[in-house]
Design an enzyme around this catalytic site. Structure first.
Site, PDB file in Angstrom:
ATOM      1  N   HIS A 108      -2.346 -13.709   0.319  1.00 12.87           N
ATOM      2  CA  HIS A 108      -3.631 -13.103  -0.023  1.00 12.87           C
ATOM      3  C   HIS A 108      -4.302 -13.791  -1.205  1.00 12.87           C
ATOM      4  O   HIS A 108      -3.637 -14.288  -2.117  1.00 12.87           O
ATOM      5  CB  HIS A 108      -3.447 -11.599  -0.297  1.00 12.87           C
ATOM      6  N   ASP A 129      11.747   3.039   5.429  1.00 14.92           N
ATOM      7  CA  ASP A 129      11.353   1.628   5.387  1.00 14.92           C
ATOM      8  C   ASP A 129      12.596   0.785   5.650  1.00 14.92           C
ATOM      9  O   ASP A 129      13.668   1.089   5.126  1.00 14.92           O
ATOM     10  CB  ASP A 129      10.766   1.307   3.999  1.00 14.92           C
ATOM     11  N   ILE A 137       0.841  -1.207   0.000  1.00 17.02           N
ATOM     12  CA  ILE A 137       0.000   0.000   0.000  1.00 17.02           C
ATOM     13  C   ILE A 137       0.876   1.257   0.000  1.00 17.02           C
ATOM     14  O   ILE A 137       0.626   2.210  -0.746  1.00 17.02           O
ATOM     15  CB  ILE A 137      -0.983  -0.014   1.195  1.00 17.02           C
ATOM     16  N   ASP A 147     -10.393 -16.699  10.500  1.00 21.13           N
ATOM     17  CA  ASP A 147     -11.135 -16.059   9.401  1.00 21.13           C
ATOM     18  C   ASP A 147     -12.608 -15.873   9.769  1.00 21.13           C
ATOM     19  O   ASP A 147     -13.333 -16.860   9.909  1.00 21.13           O
ATOM     20  CB  ASP A 147     -11.084 -16.935   8.136  1.00 21.13           C
ATOM     21  N   PHE A 170     -10.618  -2.740   4.598  1.00 23.28           N
ATOM     22  CA  PHE A 170     -11.136  -4.087   4.445  1.00 23.28           C
ATOM     23  C   PHE A 170     -10.098  -4.811   3.561  1.00 23.28           C
ATOM     24  O   PHE A 170      -8.934  -4.815   3.941  1.00 23.28           O
ATOM     25  CB  PHE A 170     -12.599  -4.038   3.986  1.00 23.28           C
ATOM     26  N   TYR A 195      -2.760  -9.342  15.663  1.00 21.78           N
ATOM     27  CA  TYR A 195      -2.645  -8.301  14.627  1.00 21.78           C
ATOM     28  C   TYR A 195      -3.714  -7.228  14.840  1.00 21.78           C
ATOM     29  O   TYR A 195      -3.416  -6.033  14.934  1.00 21.78           O
ATOM     30  CB  TYR A 195      -2.776  -8.939  13.228  1.00 21.78           C
ATOM     31  N   PHE A 202       2.343   3.240   7.493  1.00 22.02           N
ATOM     32  CA  PHE A 202       2.010   1.907   6.993  1.00 22.02           C
ATOM     33  C   PHE A 202       2.940   0.835   7.561  1.00 22.02           C
ATOM     34  O   PHE A 202       2.753  -0.336   7.263  1.00 22.02           O
ATOM     35  CB  PHE A 202       2.194   1.836   5.461  1.00 22.02           C
ATOM     36  N   LYS A 240      -3.513  -3.032  16.192  1.00 22.29           N
ATOM     37  CA  LYS A 240      -4.083  -1.891  15.463  1.00 22.29           C
ATOM     38  C   LYS A 240      -5.122  -1.191  16.343  1.00 22.29           C
ATOM     39  O   LYS A 240      -5.227   0.043  16.345  1.00 22.29           O
ATOM     40  CB  LYS A 240      -4.727  -2.380  14.152  1.00 22.29           C
TER      41      LYS A 240
HETATM   42  N1  UFG Z   1      -8.301 -17.559   1.094  1.00 28.09           N
HETATM   43  C1  UFG Z   1      -8.393 -18.817   0.544  1.00 28.09           C
HETATM   44  N2  UFG Z   1      -7.258 -19.360   0.040  1.00 28.09           N
HETATM   45  C2  UFG Z   1      -6.051 -18.733   0.034  1.00 28.09           C
HETATM   46  C3  UFG Z   1      -5.978 -17.433   0.580  1.00 28.09           C
HETATM   47  C4  UFG Z   1      -7.129 -16.874   1.112  1.00 28.09           C
HETATM   48  O1  UFG Z   1      -9.455 -19.434   0.536  1.00 28.09           O
HETATM   49  O2  UFG Z   1      -5.062 -19.305  -0.429  1.00 28.09           O
HETATM   50  C5  UFG Z   1      -9.511 -16.932   1.638  1.00 28.09           C
HETATM   51  C6  UFG Z   1      -9.371 -16.588   3.108  1.00 28.09           C
HETATM   52  O3  UFG Z   1      -9.724 -17.692   3.908  1.00 28.09           O
HETATM   53  C7  UFG Z   1     -10.336 -15.414   3.234  1.00 28.09           C
HETATM   54  C8  UFG Z   1     -10.297 -14.749   1.863  1.00 28.09           C
HETATM   55  O4  UFG Z   1      -9.732 -15.712   0.988  1.00 28.09           O
HETATM   56  O5  UFG Z   1     -11.619 -15.903   3.453  1.00 28.09           O
HETATM   57  C9  UFG Z   1      -9.430 -13.502   1.843  1.00 28.09           C
HETATM   58  O6  UFG Z   1      -8.180 -13.831   2.421  1.00 28.09           O
HETATM   59  P1  UFG Z   1      -6.917 -12.840   2.373  1.00 28.09           P
HETATM   60  O7  UFG Z   1      -5.795 -13.581   3.058  1.00 28.09           O
HETATM   61  O8  UFG Z   1      -6.705 -12.366   1.004  1.00 28.09           O
HETATM   62  O9  UFG Z   1      -7.383 -11.603   3.235  1.00 28.09           O
HETATM   63  P2  UFG Z   1      -7.944 -11.548   4.742  1.00 28.09           P
HETATM   64  O10 UFG Z   1      -9.399 -11.243   4.622  1.00 28.09           O
HETATM   65  O11 UFG Z   1      -7.568 -12.706   5.556  1.00 28.09           O
HETATM   66  O12 UFG Z   1      -7.064 -10.374   5.321  1.00 28.09           O
HETATM   67  C10 UFG Z   1      -7.288  -9.036   5.072  1.00 28.09           C
HETATM   68  C11 UFG Z   1      -5.982  -8.278   5.261  1.00 28.09           C
HETATM   69  C12 UFG Z   1      -5.527  -8.387   6.688  1.00 28.09           C
HETATM   70  C13 UFG Z   1      -6.630  -7.954   7.600  1.00 28.09           C
HETATM   71  C14 UFG Z   1      -7.882  -8.746   7.322  1.00 28.09           C
HETATM   72  C15 UFG Z   1      -9.030  -8.327   8.181  1.00 28.09           C
HETATM   73  O13 UFG Z   1      -4.995  -8.793   4.413  1.00 28.09           O
HETATM   74  O14 UFG Z   1      -4.402  -7.576   6.866  1.00 28.09           O
HETATM   75  O15 UFG Z   1      -8.246  -8.588   5.964  1.00 28.09           O
HETATM   76  O16 UFG Z   1      -9.213  -6.979   8.024  1.00 28.09           O
HETATM   77  F1  UFG Z   1      -6.306  -8.161   8.876  1.00 28.09           F
END
Ligand code: UFG
Length: 323
Positions: A188, A31, A12, A284, A168, A140, A72, A144
């Site tokens: 991600h 950084d 970001i 999650d 989000f 985490y 950040f 925050k």
């Molecule tokens: N997911 C999968 N398979 C993968 C990766 C992710 O099914 O290989 C799913 C996760 O279970 C989740 C969704 O995809 O349901 C999104 O997952 P991400 O890891 O992309 O993102 P998150 O929602 O876990 O995390 C984000 C930010 C974090 C923050 C969080 C809550 O990256 O920093 O939202 O705000 F903490």
């Protein structure tokens, strides 16, 4: 404006540096490159240093008269924070405290802070507005949340003015594909889906299919990285013009399931995404969707790239270009 971007070499931060630089501001990135990349900093000055190094922070602030700071710099992986909370309390709280001390000592009192939907914990309702109860369920989110409380106390005691933006799911890449999402290791969803489409991953593992959501997979609110950065520009303008401390939820207000993300990605890439189904990932929540009506109403923020298809298209252009 002369702006310090702490963590400006990260995903970001690097988009933010480029946007502020293109708007004609003087930008300094600080950084330690523990998670960021030097070649992602496409404008302004770069200073390599850590928030744990008080001497480096002092010389940074001695050398620059900053109008504001955008913070950040921190660790961002929920799962890792559960396994290694000390890293999160060190990086996200001890480091932040050093940054705030340096700001105080140098009379800098305006800051835009990267917060997260994770401060809300398991949502009691969606979409999540600013008055939703805050109850983080992982270290985490806790770091925050504590930082937001610090900012409140620093406001009343030291006159700090802050805007905390609770992101989000930041996603996508710059439309010209010069910058994009880069984490090592990548955890991600969107980058992993695209790597599976490219054949770099044997398959995307879907974490859980038994959630209480329409298709059983988790629902998230994906917001384009440039729309997210544009909200920071509005926050800086608010603070520079003497505005008060605020906190806003930042998302598109529309949720997409993991399966929907895969479907849209297949359409965008014109390739099928090999998928395997695995168990739930710890920590999650089933659904995280923002109610961002407050920032829209107060500052007229509007997403320019609100469509998931556009977000994934830009992410795909970056994935294809970067190798
Ligand atoms: N997911 C999968 N398979 C993968 C990766 C992710 O099914 O290989 C799913 C996760 O279970 C989740 C969704 O995809 O349901 C999104 O997952 P991400 O890891 O992309 O993102 P998150 O929602 O876990 O995390 C984000 C930010 C974090 C923050 C969080 C809550 O990256 O920093 O939202 O705000 F903490």
């Amino acid at each position: 404006m002369r702006i310090l971007i702490a963590g400006g070499a990260g995903y970001i931060g690097s988009h933010m540096v480029r946007m502020l630089d293109s708007l004609g501001h003087q930008v300094v990135t600080f950084d330690d490159l523990s998670a960021g990349f030097r070649d992602a900093v496409l404008g302004g000055e770069f200073v390599q240093g850590s928030l744990h190094d008080k001497v480096a922070l002092k010389s940074l602030f001695d050398a620059n008269q900053f109008d504001a700071v955008v913070h950040f710099a921190g660790s961002i992986a929920v799962g890792e924070s559960v396994r290694d909370p000390a890293k999160y309390y060190q990086n996200n709280l001890a480091g932040t405290l050093n940054l705030f001390d340096a700001m105080r000592e140098h009379g800098v009192n305006k800051i835009v802070f990267s917060s997260t939907a994770a401060i809300f914990g398991n949502p009691q309702y969606v979409p999540i507005d600013e008055v939703h109860p805050q109850s983080p369920i992982n270290p985490y989110g806790m770091t925050k949340w504590i930082t937001e409380q610090m900012l409140r106390d620093y406001d009343s005691a030291y006159g700090f003015r802050s805007v905390a933006l609770r992101y989000f799911n930041a996603a996508g890449a710059s439309p010209d594909a010069a910058l994009g999402e880069r984490h090592d290791p990548e955890t991600h969803l969107i980058p992993l889906v695209l790597r599976a489409a490219k054949g770099e991953l044997p398959a995307l593992t879907v974490f859980g299919t038994d959630y209480d959501t329409p298709d059983g997979t988790c629902v998230r609110d994906y917001i384009h990285i440039e729309d997210l950065c544009a909200a920071h520009v509005l926050a800086l303008q608010h603070l520079i013009s003497g505005g008060d401390s605020r906190a806003y939820n930042l998302g598109n207000g529309q949720g997409y399931s993991v399966k929907q993300v895969i479907e849209v990605a297949e359409k965008v890439c014109g390739k099928s995404v090999p998928v395997q189904y695995g168990p739930r990932r710890a920590g999650d929540p089933p659904s995280l969707v923002a109610d961002a009506s407050k920032i829209r109403k107060d500052w007229g923020w509007e997403p320019k790239y609100g469509e998931l298809e556009t977000i994934i298209k830009h992410a795909w252009q970056w994935e294809v270009r970067k190798r």
